[in-house]
Design a protein around this motif. Sequence first.
Motif, PDB file in Angstrom:
ATOM      1  N   LEU A  72     -10.925  -2.770 -11.379  1.00  0.00           N
ATOM      2  CA  LEU A  72      -9.905  -2.689 -10.338  1.00  0.00           C
ATOM      3  C   LEU A  72     -10.166  -3.740  -9.256  1.00  0.00           C
ATOM      4  CD1 LEU A  72      -8.508   0.634  -8.924  1.00  0.00           C
ATOM      5  CD2 LEU A  72      -8.802  -1.372  -7.477  1.00  0.00           C
ATOM      6  N   ALA A  73     -11.418  -3.882  -8.849  1.00  0.00           N
ATOM      7  CA  ALA A  73     -11.742  -4.874  -7.819  1.00  0.00           C
ATOM      8  C   ALA A  73     -11.418  -6.274  -8.326  1.00  0.00           C
ATOM      9  CB  ALA A  73     -13.219  -4.774  -7.430  1.00  0.00           C
ATOM     10  N   GLY A  74     -11.715  -6.524  -9.604  1.00  0.00           N
ATOM     11  CA  GLY A  74     -11.445  -7.836 -10.175  1.00  0.00           C
ATOM     12  C   GLY A  74      -9.967  -8.164 -10.157  1.00  0.00           C
ATOM     13  N   HIS A  75      -9.148  -7.152 -10.335  1.00  0.00           N
ATOM     14  CA  HIS A  75      -7.694  -7.365 -10.322  1.00  0.00           C
ATOM     15  C   HIS A  75      -7.257  -7.978  -8.994  1.00  0.00           C
ATOM     16  CE1 HIS A  75      -3.477  -6.528 -11.223  1.00  0.00           C
ATOM     17  NE2 HIS A  75      -3.371  -5.989 -10.026  1.00  0.00           N
ATOM     18  N   ILE A  76      -7.741  -7.410  -7.909  1.00  0.00           N
ATOM     19  CA  ILE A  76      -7.277  -7.902  -6.603  1.00  0.00           C
ATOM     20  C   ILE A  76      -8.070  -9.125  -6.165  1.00  0.00           C
ATOM     21  CG2 ILE A  76      -8.708  -6.281  -5.264  1.00  0.00           C
ATOM     22  CD1 ILE A  76      -6.168  -6.120  -3.370  1.00  0.00           C
ATOM     23  N   THR A  78       0.363  -4.422  -7.666  1.00  0.00           N
ATOM     24  CA  THR A  78      -0.812  -4.051  -6.874  1.00  0.00           C
ATOM     25  C   THR A  78      -1.684  -3.103  -7.678  1.00  0.00           C
ATOM     26  OG1 THR A  78       0.365  -2.208  -5.903  1.00  0.00           O
ATOM     27  CG2 THR A  78       0.401  -4.277  -4.686  1.00  0.00           C
ATOM     28  N   ALA A  79      -2.946  -3.016  -7.245  1.00  0.00           N
ATOM     29  CA  ALA A  79      -3.910  -2.160  -7.941  1.00  0.00           C
ATOM     30  C   ALA A  79      -3.435  -0.715  -7.972  1.00  0.00           C
ATOM     31  CB  ALA A  79      -5.280  -2.260  -7.276  1.00  0.00           C
ATOM     32  N   ASN A  80      -2.859  -0.246  -6.869  1.00  0.00           N
ATOM     33  CA  ASN A  80      -2.483   1.170  -6.848  1.00  0.00           C
ATOM     34  C   ASN A  80      -1.316   1.458  -7.779  1.00  0.00           C
ATOM     35  OD1 ASN A  80      -0.541   0.018  -5.099  1.00  0.00           O
ATOM     36  ND2 ASN A  80      -0.186   2.011  -4.155  1.00  0.00           N
ATOM     37  N   ALA A  81      -0.462   0.436  -8.024  1.00  0.00           N
ATOM     38  CA  ALA A  81       0.630   0.647  -8.968  1.00  0.00           C
ATOM     39  C   ALA A  81       0.095   0.769 -10.386  1.00  0.00           C
ATOM     40  CB  ALA A  81       1.646  -0.502  -8.870  1.00  0.00           C
ATOM     41  N   VAL A  82      -1.035   0.115 -10.670  1.00  0.00           N
ATOM     42  CA  VAL A  82      -1.597   0.119 -12.018  1.00  0.00           C
ATOM     43  C   VAL A  82      -2.551   1.299 -12.217  1.00  0.00           C
ATOM     44  CG1 VAL A  82      -2.943  -1.196 -13.709  1.00  0.00           C
ATOM     45  CG2 VAL A  82      -1.412  -2.395 -12.123  1.00  0.00           C
ATOM     46  N   TRP A  83      -3.441   1.532 -11.248  1.00  0.00           N
ATOM     47  CA  TRP A  83      -4.504   2.530 -11.427  1.00  0.00           C
ATOM     48  C   TRP A  83      -4.324   3.793 -10.580  1.00  0.00           C
ATOM     49  CZ3 TRP A  83      -6.095  -2.746 -11.480  1.00  0.00           C
ATOM     50  CH2 TRP A  83      -6.662  -3.164 -12.688  1.00  0.00           C
ATOM     51  N   GLY A  84      -3.364   3.795  -9.672  1.00  0.00           N
ATOM     52  CA  GLY A  84      -3.169   4.985  -8.846  1.00  0.00           C
ATOM     53  C   GLY A  84      -3.829   4.857  -7.487  1.00  0.00           C
ATOM     54  N   ASN A  85      -3.291   5.601  -6.525  1.00  0.00           N
ATOM     55  CA  ASN A  85      -3.801   5.575  -5.157  1.00  0.00           C
ATOM     56  C   ASN A  85      -5.262   5.984  -5.075  1.00  0.00           C
ATOM     57  OD1 ASN A  85      -1.584   4.688  -3.789  1.00  0.00           O
ATOM     58  ND2 ASN A  85      -0.865   6.723  -3.195  1.00  0.00           N
ATOM     59  N   GLN A  86      -5.630   6.985  -5.865  1.00  0.00           N
ATOM     60  CA  GLN A  86      -6.974   7.548  -5.751  1.00  0.00           C
ATOM     61  C   GLN A  86      -8.034   6.485  -5.994  1.00  0.00           C
ATOM     62  OE1 GLN A  86      -6.913  10.693  -8.680  1.00  0.00           O
ATOM     63  NE2 GLN A  86      -5.563  11.955  -7.440  1.00  0.00           N
ATOM     64  N   ALA A  87      -7.882   5.763  -7.097  1.00  0.00           N
ATOM     65  CA  ALA A  87      -8.879   4.749  -7.434  1.00  0.00           C
ATOM     66  C   ALA A  87      -8.866   3.619  -6.404  1.00  0.00           C
ATOM     67  CB  ALA A  87      -8.614   4.208  -8.837  1.00  0.00           C
ATOM     68  N   SER A  88      -7.701   3.259  -5.894  1.00  0.00           N
ATOM     69  CA  SER A  88      -7.635   2.179  -4.907  1.00  0.00           C
ATOM     70  C   SER A  88      -8.401   2.535  -3.636  1.00  0.00           C
ATOM     71  CB  SER A  88      -6.177   1.862  -4.549  1.00  0.00           C
ATOM     72  OG  SER A  88      -5.525   1.254  -5.633  1.00  0.00           O
ATOM     73  N   VAL A  89      -8.251   3.774  -3.179  1.00  0.00           N
ATOM     74  CA  VAL A  89      -8.978   4.202  -1.981  1.00  0.00           C
ATOM     75  C   VAL A  89     -10.486   4.112  -2.231  1.00  0.00           C
ATOM     76  CG1 VAL A  89      -9.534   6.175  -0.499  1.00  0.00           C
ATOM     77  CG2 VAL A  89      -7.159   5.700  -1.105  1.00  0.00           C
ATOM     78  N   LEU A  90     -10.930   4.627  -3.358  1.00  0.00           N
ATOM     79  CA  LEU A  90     -12.366   4.734  -3.617  1.00  0.00           C
ATOM     80  C   LEU A  90     -12.996   3.372  -3.899  1.00  0.00           C
ATOM     81  CD1 LEU A  90     -12.284   7.991  -5.743  1.00  0.00           C
ATOM     82  CD2 LEU A  90     -12.957   7.733  -3.340  1.00  0.00           C
ATOM     83  N   VAL A  91     -12.293   2.507  -4.616  1.00  0.00           N
ATOM     84  CA  VAL A  91     -12.849   1.179  -4.872  1.00  0.00           C
ATOM     85  C   VAL A  91     -12.874   0.376  -3.570  1.00  0.00           C
ATOM     86  CG1 VAL A  91     -12.570  -0.969  -6.164  1.00  0.00           C
ATOM     87  CG2 VAL A  91     -12.239   1.218  -7.305  1.00  0.00           C
ATOM     88  N   GLY A  92     -11.896   0.579  -2.705  1.00  0.00           N
ATOM     89  CA  GLY A  92     -11.956  -0.016  -1.374  1.00  0.00           C
ATOM     90  C   GLY A  92     -13.206   0.447  -0.635  1.00  0.00           C
ATOM     91  N   ASP A  93     -13.483   1.733  -0.699  1.00  0.00           N
ATOM     92  CA  ASP A  93     -14.691   2.266  -0.060  1.00  0.00           C
ATOM     93  C   ASP A  93     -15.946   1.622  -0.646  1.00  0.00           C
ATOM     94  OD1 ASP A  93     -13.067   3.905   1.404  1.00  0.00           O
ATOM     95  OD2 ASP A  93     -13.550   5.749   0.329  1.00  0.00           O
ATOM     96  N   PHE A  94     -15.956   1.464  -1.958  1.00  0.00           N
ATOM     97  CA  PHE A  94     -17.115   0.845  -2.606  1.00  0.00           C
ATOM     98  C   PHE A  94     -17.323  -0.583  -2.092  1.00  0.00           C
ATOM     99  CE2 PHE A  94     -18.810  -1.945  -5.892  1.00  0.00           C
ATOM    100  CZ  PHE A  94     -20.014  -1.342  -6.176  1.00  0.00           C
TER     101      PHE A  94
END
Lengths: 339, 339
Positions: free
Chosen positions: A50-54, A113-129
């Motif tokens: 997910l991070a690589g996508h953005i 966007t990442a959230n459109a592909v993987w969902g809001n949940q993963a986007s929030v958590l990968v941002g935190d990471f």
Amino acid sequence: LPQPVPQQFASDRRASGIEGLLALVGPELQRVNQTILERMQSPVTLIPQLAGHIVASGGKRLRPLLVLACARLAGYRGDRQIRLATAVEFIHTATLLHDDVVDKSDLRRGQATANAVWGNQASVLVGDFLFARAFQLMVEDGSLAVLKCLSDAAATIAEGEVGQLLTANDPETTEAAYLEVIRGKTAALFAAACEVGAHVAARPAGDAAALRAFGDNLGIAFQMTDDVLDYTAKQATLGKTVGDDFREGKVTLPAILAFQRGNAKEREFWRRTLGRMEQTPEDLGQAIAFMEAHGALSESIARAGTYAERATETLARFEPSPSRSALESTARFAIERVY
Amino acid sequence: LPQPVPQQFASDRRASGIEGLLALVGPELQRVNQTILERMQSPVTLIPQLAGHIVASGGKRLRPLLVLACARLAGYRGDRQIRLATAVEFIHTATLLHDDVVDKSDLRRGQATANAVWGNQASVLVGDFLFARAFQLMVEDGSLAVLKCLSDAAATIAEGEVGQLLTANDPETTEAAYLEVIRGKTAALFAAACEVGAHVAARPAGDAAALRAFGDNLGIAFQMTDDVLDYTAKQATLGKTVGDDFREGKVTLPAILAFQRGNAKEREFWRRTLGRMEQTPEDLGQAIAFMEAHGALSESIARAGTYAERATETLARFEPSPSRSALESTARFAIERVY
């Protein structure tokens, strides 16, 4: 899953006037890109996916470039700027991931966007990471001055983003409130990125303050120009849909000026479209027409120009050099994107 | 807007066995609570409003208490633990805010969650603010060892939370994968909170490792017990709805054991309810009946007990003292909540 697109868009590079920066620190930027790829790894493979996508989706790497160029301008010739530029890009990427959740947007730089592909949940958590990883990189560097600079910036960014939520849907937002929002959500990280350059070079406080002021003014000029482009750019140039801010009810400088200068009927238009979010497909064209009738777009560009000039002036205390010239060009071209 | 509820729930305190900790460091905890209120302030008033909602909603302050008690156990008698316990609680609060977005839950500790009241957008951003503020507090403290400990924990927490997303809806999740998830999402911050106590006291690495191991084992025992309570507790005791994990398709130890020990028909039940999320109102009762038939709940409690024992054993290297006793009681009572 979509494949990352590792190359930067040539159009982006030209449009942002960062050729000078790339000529100056291009090889260092390659090392930053390598460090980004290395340090976004995790045994939890969804994170690098997910991070690589953005991270790879065509960003200009403007903030890392500012770290590299300001470190160079400050006379630093070591290696610390690579890791710290990576930290700055991770903080930026984390805010993009969280913005995408916030804005419910599904297109960024022309891609899903990442959230459109993987969902809001993963986007929030990968941002935190990525945010946590940025602090791990700073801890490895070991400078408390840098840690202070970037943790302060992170708090200010969040304040600016919350402020943006609060000014949304309010066409009576003041110019001062708008300035506060963009100073937080955009200029704070530009300012911190530039200040880091002074810290790695162990320059006196006056130089750190000057580089910080350069980044602050550049960031404001940059965001104001973006806000104009949101009403004027062709999608191919901007890499995002024209009218996003309008459709989301974001109140930016062109709309603020058009509202202030509009008559009662126009003000009701802005209250209906941005305030109550009652929009028809024709409204975006009408909004742009009102803005043009009142010179709201050209006035916004002029204000951005003033901030870009201030940015350039803050560099006067440094001796003329290729790095000073490249940073001056960046300020100049930040606003030339609109032409 | 809902009013914050500043007092802690007496039932929570009794149920978690933290009376010993409160007797030991109660006055210090009051200073932490005061510092929390002071340092969550921002000119952007939505931030303290929203943060205050979750900070004041009856949490036990278990992680700050661990910082305070471990600092005391390590022989520290200064003031640094107040600010650092606040930083730990801010990191915890940020993850709760982001969890609420992730889980689409609208009840936490018996109250409406922040995102149900203010929306997902504000919850994400205020979480970001608290996370940044936590790092500002650590920078003020100035210890790179503490900054490393807590930035590492923050990255591990995010990995655990993403791992939880990936194991959701998969009843074939292994016990090892489950352990990895709870070690990240819960035990990492417990371990870091305890280790901070050794750092402020400048104790040797062996003591830091022991306190870290205490927190790690305590955190696992604590989370396993929570996961059992999600199937057994009365709402009044737990402060959240029984069956949340089941309804969200979260795969925790009781479900893993029931799946492993179930026959083909039972396994199809778990695949339908947790995997495909096709649930009827009767399914939660059936799930609990399957768990009880296979001893999945009592076995989960027994495993939690093993981790609690390990936690206690790691304290043996420290001289007997009131702080050691209080920490031992915390480990013992962590699992007694289920009775």
